[in-house]
Scaffold this motif. Structure first.
Motif, PDB file in Angstrom:
ATOM      1  N   PHE A 200       3.390 -65.209 -53.380  1.00  0.00           N
ATOM      2  CA  PHE A 200       3.035 -66.133 -52.296  1.00  0.00           C
ATOM      3  C   PHE A 200       3.109 -67.586 -52.767  1.00  0.00           C
TER       4      PHE A 200
ATOM      5  N   CYS B 206      -4.432 -69.605 -42.204  1.00  0.00           N
ATOM      6  CA  CYS B 206      -4.022 -68.549 -43.143  1.00  0.00           C
ATOM      7  C   CYS B 206      -4.555 -68.851 -44.540  1.00  0.00           C
ATOM      8  N   ILE B 207      -5.209 -67.850 -45.133  1.00  0.00           N
ATOM      9  CA  ILE B 207      -5.813 -68.046 -46.455  1.00  0.00           C
ATOM     10  C   ILE B 207      -5.000 -67.362 -47.553  1.00  0.00           C
ATOM     11  N   GLY B 208      -3.816 -66.891 -47.202  1.00  0.00           N
ATOM     12  CA  GLY B 208      -2.944 -66.290 -48.220  1.00  0.00           C
ATOM     13  C   GLY B 208      -3.511 -65.042 -48.864  1.00  0.00           C
ATOM     14  N   CYS B 209      -4.247 -64.256 -48.077  1.00  0.00           N
ATOM     15  CA  CYS B 209      -4.927 -63.092 -48.655  1.00  0.00           C
ATOM     16  C   CYS B 209      -3.989 -61.918 -48.901  1.00  0.00           C
ATOM     17  N   GLY B 210      -2.898 -61.859 -48.137  1.00  0.00           N
ATOM     18  CA  GLY B 210      -1.942 -60.767 -48.333  1.00  0.00           C
ATOM     19  C   GLY B 210      -2.239 -59.510 -47.536  1.00  0.00           C
ATOM     20  N   ALA B 211      -3.248 -59.555 -46.649  1.00  0.00           N
ATOM     21  CA  ALA B 211      -3.563 -58.369 -45.840  1.00  0.00           C
ATOM     22  C   ALA B 211      -2.392 -58.005 -44.940  1.00  0.00           C
ATOM     23  N   CYS B 212      -1.644 -59.020 -44.506  1.00  0.00           N
ATOM     24  CA  CYS B 212      -0.496 -58.759 -43.632  1.00  0.00           C
ATOM     25  C   CYS B 212       0.534 -57.915 -44.376  1.00  0.00           C
TER      26      CYS B 212
ATOM     27  N   LEU C  33       4.235 -62.608 -41.575  1.00  0.00           N
ATOM     28  CA  LEU C  33       3.140 -63.345 -40.928  1.00  0.00           C
ATOM     29  C   LEU C  33       2.686 -64.502 -41.809  1.00  0.00           C
ATOM     30  N   PHE C  34       2.569 -64.240 -43.098  1.00  0.00           N
ATOM     31  CA  PHE C  34       2.167 -65.292 -44.033  1.00  0.00           C
ATOM     32  C   PHE C  34       3.181 -66.432 -44.016  1.00  0.00           C
TER      33      PHE C  34
ATOM     34  N   CYS D  49      -5.011 -59.227 -39.966  1.00  0.00           N
ATOM     35  CA  CYS D  49      -5.197 -60.572 -40.542  1.00  0.00           C
ATOM     36  C   CYS D  49      -6.632 -61.051 -40.317  1.00  0.00           C
ATOM     37  N   PRO D  50      -7.340 -61.451 -41.379  1.00  0.00           N
ATOM     38  CA  PRO D  50      -8.728 -61.901 -41.193  1.00  0.00           C
ATOM     39  C   PRO D  50      -8.823 -63.156 -40.332  1.00  0.00           C
ATOM     40  N   LYS D  51      -7.731 -63.891 -40.211  1.00  0.00           N
ATOM     41  CA  LYS D  51      -7.748 -65.103 -39.391  1.00  0.00           C
ATOM     42  C   LYS D  51      -7.023 -64.880 -38.072  1.00  0.00           C
TER      43      LYS D  51
ATOM     44  N   ILE E 262      -4.012 -64.468 -37.215  1.00  0.00           N
ATOM     45  CA  ILE E 262      -2.826 -65.295 -37.006  1.00  0.00           C
ATOM     46  C   ILE E 262      -1.915 -64.580 -36.004  1.00  0.00           C
TER      47      ILE E 262
HETATM   48  S1  SF4 Z   1      -3.251 -61.637 -43.392  1.00  0.00           S
HETATM   49 FE1  SF4 Z   1      -3.398 -63.574 -42.263  1.00  0.00          FE
HETATM   50  S2  SF4 Z   1      -4.612 -64.919 -43.599  1.00  0.00           S
HETATM   51 FE2  SF4 Z   1      -3.929 -63.206 -44.895  1.00  0.00          FE
HETATM   52  S3  SF4 Z   1      -1.969 -63.937 -45.792  1.00  0.00           S
HETATM   53 FE3  SF4 Z   1      -1.435 -62.808 -43.945  1.00  0.00          FE
HETATM   54  S4  SF4 Z   1      -1.306 -64.383 -42.349  1.00  0.00           S
HETATM   55 FE4  SF4 Z   1      -2.445 -65.303 -44.066  1.00  0.00          FE
END
Ligand code: SF4
Ligand code: HEM
Ligand code: FES
Lengths: 276, 231
Positions: free
Chosen positions: A144, A183-189, A200-201, A248-250, A252
């Protein structure tokens, strides 16, 4: 919201609420243990009783690690930092879902009350070619960072700070940019996507700059470079299943993926870069 | 031209190829269905045979048909490339996963649905297209003009219950493929808008995923019932 009046409290509920700390739950964990990137891992079972429903999922892991340490065993390695849903470190695939059963929340925002007493909880690391497992539940998400480095910025000359109101930006546009910038760059997507796609990121990063005047100047180059880097890192393609946005926790929106597709196609058709 | 090949081999570019070929195939379905509705005419197959004559002799249709064959091949080949790439992007799978909590089955199984469609297309083309072009089809005469009696071939094929069943199953598959594929195809092209996306989704769901497959599935069922004297 109505202000809480005395009569809204039913006495027994109030007492039950106050005695909640007495209630403890048992959980049976199956946690992915893996020494390092070169060795094979496996799910290992751990039983915990004395878990408070008010603990966060990570606090439950702290309890587990305390017990393991006391027994002289290796604690479970997991990433975490802010523990309030803003850093994006706490990657865990819990009971078959990124960040567990809740939507719009990270693992650190998940509480044990989301589970029932006696539940078996399976915890695995993010699974993606681009996110190699470092140890146990920790993965390397530097892919990322490299995507961001390839174009997720706005070039500015140093000097005195520009006047805050120099460029008028309509509220709707700044809102759209801020939604993406969450987006916090968590990688859940990536973790949730069946293709381990980072769309999505990357789309959130492309979008939040593309819609603002400061970011427009470099939008062509940005879309080209970030997509190229995303592909080079070994993420999958987008099938529009929508799993990313749900997990996504946010929250997006998929709107940004469509915008990135537009940005990228437009960039490819209009840029003067002949080499690709 | 390096930029063209480079663009088309990026993950986004590959999806654009999927989308363009897929949406082109979808528009073809409309024409194909409208034409085949002639099967429901109770005229011993005359309207149907005249329609197939037109389809195999009109220069514009012939040109478009080559585009169609190419689209099927490119769509299937790109599907293979994408599916393999996507699977390679997750070399170690989850031990425990709940994808149904966040996405629809059809969206996650486009490759399987597409494989059913590819098999169907091969069988379908072998039975009708190949017979029409290279096989021996009986002739029919209307107003002194000779026509290939493809309707006779249709009646023989759809007299078999298992062949009818194959068609019905394949039409269920195309319904699910397009329930996701039609609207996804637009988003791949960057078309997503509060005004138009709901319209696209409605067309995809009701027209492409329900009306078209039901109409196509009704044809073999109708001919089967007719041949066996049930209706
Ligand atoms: S899941 Fe959402 S917050 Fe996390 S990296 Fe993907 S887009 Fe960003
Ligand atoms: C020949 C057999 C077929 C195969 C193997 C196949 C396979 C696939 C696959 C795997 C996808 C998803 C791509 C992805 O999610 O990344 C897809 C998308 C699609 N398919 Fe097919 N398909 C076939 C036939 C058809 C037919 C006959 C039609 C239309 C009548 C069609 C229309 C579409 C559409 C519109 C999409 C969406 C493209 C997008 O998401 O951008 N497909 N196909
Ligand atoms: S620890 Fe920072 S988001 Fe969970």
């Amino acid at each position: 919201m109505q202000p809480l009046r005395r009569t809204d409290y039913d006495f027994t509920t109030a007492v039950a609420d106050h005695l909640q700390f007495l209630y403890k739950m048992k959980v049976n964990l199956k946690v992915w243990r893996q020494k390092n990137n070169n060795t094979a891992g496996k799910l290992v079972e751990y039983g915990l009783d004395n878990i408070s429903p008010d603990m966060s999922f990570l606090e439950m892991f702290d309890v587990l690690n305390g017990e393991l340490t006391r027994k002289g065993e290796e604690p479970v390695a997991f990433d975490h930092d802010c523990r309030e849903g803003i850093c994006g470190m706490c990657s865990m695939y819990i009971n078959g879902r990124a960040h567990g059963p809740q939507t719009g929340a990270t693992t650190c925002q998940l509480h044990m009350r989301s589970f029932s007493d006696g539940d078996t909880i399976v915890v695995e690391p993010w699974r993606a070619r681009a996110f190699p497992v470092l140890k146990d539940l920790m993965v390397d998400r530097s892919a990322f960072d490299r995507v961001i480095q390839s174009g997720g910025y706005v070039s500015v000359n140093t000097g005195s700070a520009p006047d805050a109101n120099e460029i008028a930006i309509p509220r709707s546009v700044s809102d759209e940019a801020m939604d993406a910038a969450q987006c916090i760059g968590c990688g859940a997507c990536v973790a949730a996507c069946k293709n381990a796609s980072a769309m999505l990121f990357v789309a959130a990063k492309v979008s939040h700059m593309a819609v603002l005047p400061q970011g427009k100047a470099e939008s062509t180059l940005r879309a080209e470079r970030m997509v190229a880097q995303m592909d080079a890192e070994g993420f999958g393609a987008c099938s529009f299943t929508g799993a990313c946005s749900v997990e996504c926790p946010k929250s997006i929106s998929l709107d940004h993926i469509a915008r990135m597709n537009r940005e990228y196609l437009g960039a490819k058709l209009t840029s003067e870069n002949m080499q690709g | 031209m390096a930029w063209v090949t480079q663009t088309l081999s990026s993950s986004l570019g590959r999806k654009v190829v999927m989308s363009l070929t897929g949406l082109f195939l979808s528009t073809f379905l409309i024409v194909h269905m409208a034409g085949n509705l002639q099967l429901f005419k109770d005229d011993g197959g005359r309207a149907f045979n005249e329609y197939t004559y037109f389809m195999t002799h009109n220069p514009l249709i012939i040109t478009v048909s080559y585009l169609l064959y190419t689209s099927i091949l490119v769509h299937a080949l790109m599907a293979l490339i994408l599916t393999r790439h996507n699977q390679a992007s997750r070399p170690v799978r989850y031990a425990y996963s709940h994808p149904e909590a966040n996405s629809l089955w059809s969206s996650r199984n486009m490759g399987i649905l597409g494989t059913v469609l590819l098999l169907f297309i091969i069988i379908h083309m072998r039975t009708f297209w190949y017979e029409m072009h290279f096989g021996s089809v009986p002739m029919a005469e209307y107003d002194g003009k000779q026509y290939k009696d493809l309707y006779a071939v249709v009646k023989v094929a759809f007299a078999e219950w298992w062949y009818v069943l194959l068609y019905v199953i394949s039409m269920v598959a195309i319904g699910f493929h397009l329930a996701h594929g039609f609207q996804s195809g637009f988003q791949t092209m960057g078309i997503r808008h509060p005004k138009y996306t709901p319209i696209i989704e409605t067309i995809g769901t009701y027209f492409f995923a329900i009306i078209i497959p039901v109409a196509f599935a009704a044809m073999p069922v109708y001919v089967f019932l007719q041949v066996h004297g049930i209706i």
